[in-house]
Design an enzyme around this catalytic site. Structure first.
Site, PDB file in Angstrom:
ATOM      1  N   GLY A   1      75.874  -6.254 155.212  1.00 39.31           N
ATOM      2  CA  GLY A   1      76.291  -7.653 155.293  1.00 39.31           C
ATOM      3  C   GLY A   1      75.082  -8.560 155.424  1.00 39.31           C
ATOM      4  O   GLY A   1      74.217  -8.328 156.273  1.00 39.31           O
TER       5      GLY A   1
ATOM      6  N   GLY B   1      75.357 -11.950 155.987  1.00 35.23           N
ATOM      7  CA  GLY B   1      75.800 -13.227 156.561  1.00 35.23           C
ATOM      8  C   GLY B   1      74.767 -13.640 157.598  1.00 35.23           C
ATOM      9  O   GLY B   1      73.612 -13.209 157.558  1.00 35.23           O
TER      10      GLY B   1
ATOM     11  N   GLU C   1      88.294 -29.263 160.611  1.00 39.41           N
ATOM     12  CA  GLU C   1      87.160 -29.647 159.750  1.00 39.41           C
ATOM     13  C   GLU C   1      87.615 -29.811 158.296  1.00 39.41           C
ATOM     14  O   GLU C   1      87.149 -30.704 157.589  1.00 39.41           O
ATOM     15  CB  GLU C   1      86.038 -28.607 159.879  1.00 39.41           C
ATOM     16  CG  GLU C   1      85.413 -28.629 161.283  1.00 39.41           C
ATOM     17  CD  GLU C   1      84.036 -27.995 161.347  1.00 39.41           C
ATOM     18  OE1 GLU C   1      83.839 -26.936 160.731  1.00 39.41           O
ATOM     19  OE2 GLU C   1      83.161 -28.565 162.028  1.00 39.41           O
TER      20      GLU C   1
END
Ligand code: FAD
Length: 402
Positions: free
Chosen positions: A10, A12, A167
């Site tokens: 990953g 991220g 948001e």
């Protein structure tokens, strides 16, 4: 003797930070970073892509542009499973990859809570693909109205009123009035409904601050349904419970932002998990597996102060990446690992481009335009943590006024 291999799954916030930090340390190891795409995306900004206020290119960058490729080998592939007792990872295209140390940082997926129809009839916001799909769908529905005159084309339901939902609502309520002019639909026919199961909105903020955010969105035309759990999603319909009765709201755009869980790969690899998250030890390793670190949204870390796990955020994922790199370097140099510590810098939400609200260090509250500036500064700091100063410049992130 061959060098030990550290495999990071990953790229991220958590995985990319680990790779970057570990490559700067004095270690004799081969470092391999695996990610399903060749780009990193700022998941904290997915709502902007989903609402169409920013293109995907604004929140993505190539992974190899920010890592030291002499020290980190990047493999673009999808992780299928970890065979932890054999110390290997199964990849979709590249077969097996063995490791001496593993860092699992595969991030989050949409949580449906087993509610029927969610996967079939609603749009999640969990990666670039889903955010772009949500944006294309919304635009298509809004532009359809001119021909169809079907008011459901102008009806949007946002499921959940957590951080992401608020948001997202902030962004669409900024953009839709502009689209009304170019796509020629009447603003007074636009219906935006947000449905939340919990009895209070934005519980992470003080009552006054939470109310500020809700009032901004109400003024922009959002209707909130609170304490009304969603029971089912059907085609163009959200079924929810209010005062013991089942009710329906109809819309051609249904956005699913009720929460997230950790990657399914965690459960499929046989780790003891809850909603895709593994409770890790103080040094971020997995109990019983001294060669595996679990960080970011696939981990749960106990906050000694509150007695509850920390919330999963980019802020904590970055700090965990730093700590995992530090502990890996210590292990590779035959030193004991250190306990992970975390002090939150605060929590700030955006409500569209020029309004924000939240609590920063020392409990100070910010809202309005100042809240927006603080939010953009925090996001820029995260981008600097996983990218480079050049990334920040290329993405034009010093514009705080628009
Ligand atoms: P991710 O960022 O999810 O990264 C995981 C990486 O793994 C991705 O690159 C993914 O492509 C890759 N991957 C996944 N599965 C596989 C596989 N099988 N094989 C190979 N690669 C794979 N947090 C904050 O701190 N502040 C905020 O303001 C904030 N706002 C948010 C707004 C939104 C809309 C959302 C959705 C989240 C927000 N968060 C925020 C939470 C934050 O985004 C996450 O906590 C954070 O992204 C977790 O980082 P991570 O590295 O664990 O996972």
């Amino acid at each position: 003797m061959s060098r030990p291999r550290v495999v990071i799954l990953g790229a991220g916030y958590a995985g990319l930070k680990t790779a970057k930090e570990l490559s700067k340390k004095n270690v004799e190891a081969d470092i391999v970073l695996v990610n399903k795409n060749d780009y990193h995306y700022e998941s904290t900004q997915l709502h902007e892509v989903a609402a169409g206020t920013e293109p995907a290119s604004k929140i993505t960058f190539n992974i190899v542009d920010v890592i030291d490729t002499k020290k980190v080998e990047f493999i673009k592939d999808t992780v299928i499973k970890v065979e932890k007792d054999d110390k290997k990872v199964l990849l979709e295209n590249n077969g097996e990859l063995s490791y001496d140390y593993l860092v699992m940082a595969l991030g989050f997926e949409s949580e449906t809570f087993g509610i029927p129809g969610v996967d079939e009839f609603s749009l999640p916001l969990v990666n670039i693909k889903t955010a772009e799909a949500a944006q294309a769908h919304l635009d298509k529905m809004l532009s359809n109205y001119q021909q169809s005159k079907n008011e459901l084309d102008l009806s949007i339901v946002v499921c959940g009123a957590g951080f992401t939902s608020i948001e997202y609502l902030g962004e669409i309520t900024n953009r839709i009035p502009k689209l009304a002019k170019t796509m020629n639909f009447p603003m007074d026919k636009v219906k935006i409904t947000c449905i939340e199961a919990m009895p209070t909105l934005l519980p992470m903020f003080s009552e006054k601050l939470g109310q500020f955010g809700i009032d901004v969105l109400k003024k922009r035309g959002v209707t909130f349904k609170v304490g009304t759990p969603i029971k089912e999603i059907k085609e163009n319909t959200v079924v929810y419970e209010e005062n013991g009765e089942l009710k329906e709201v109809h819309a051609h755009t249904i956005i699913w932002t009720t929460g997230v869980k950790g990657s399914h790969v965690v459960g499929e690899s046989g780790f003891a998990e809850r909603r895709g998250r593994v409770m890790v030890e103080k040094d971020l390793r997995v109990e019983g597996y001294s060669d595996i670190f679990m960080i970011g949204d696939v981990s749960a870390v106990m906050d000694e102060e509150s007695g509850r796990p920390f919330p999963t955020t980019a802020q904590i994922a970055i700090k965990q990446g730093e700590a995992a790199a530090n502990n890996l370097a210590r292990l590779l140099n035959n030193q004991p690992t250190e306990a992970f510590t975390f002090k939150s810098l605060g929590t700030v939400a955006s409500i569209g481009n020029n309004v924000g609200m939240g609590q920063i260090l020392g409990g100070k509250e910010v809202k309005g335009y100042m809240g927006s500036i603080v939010k953009k500064s925090i996001i820029n700091k995260s981008l600097l943590d996983v990218g480079t100063a050049g990334t920040l410049l290329k993405k034009g992130r010093f514009d705080y006024y628009h």
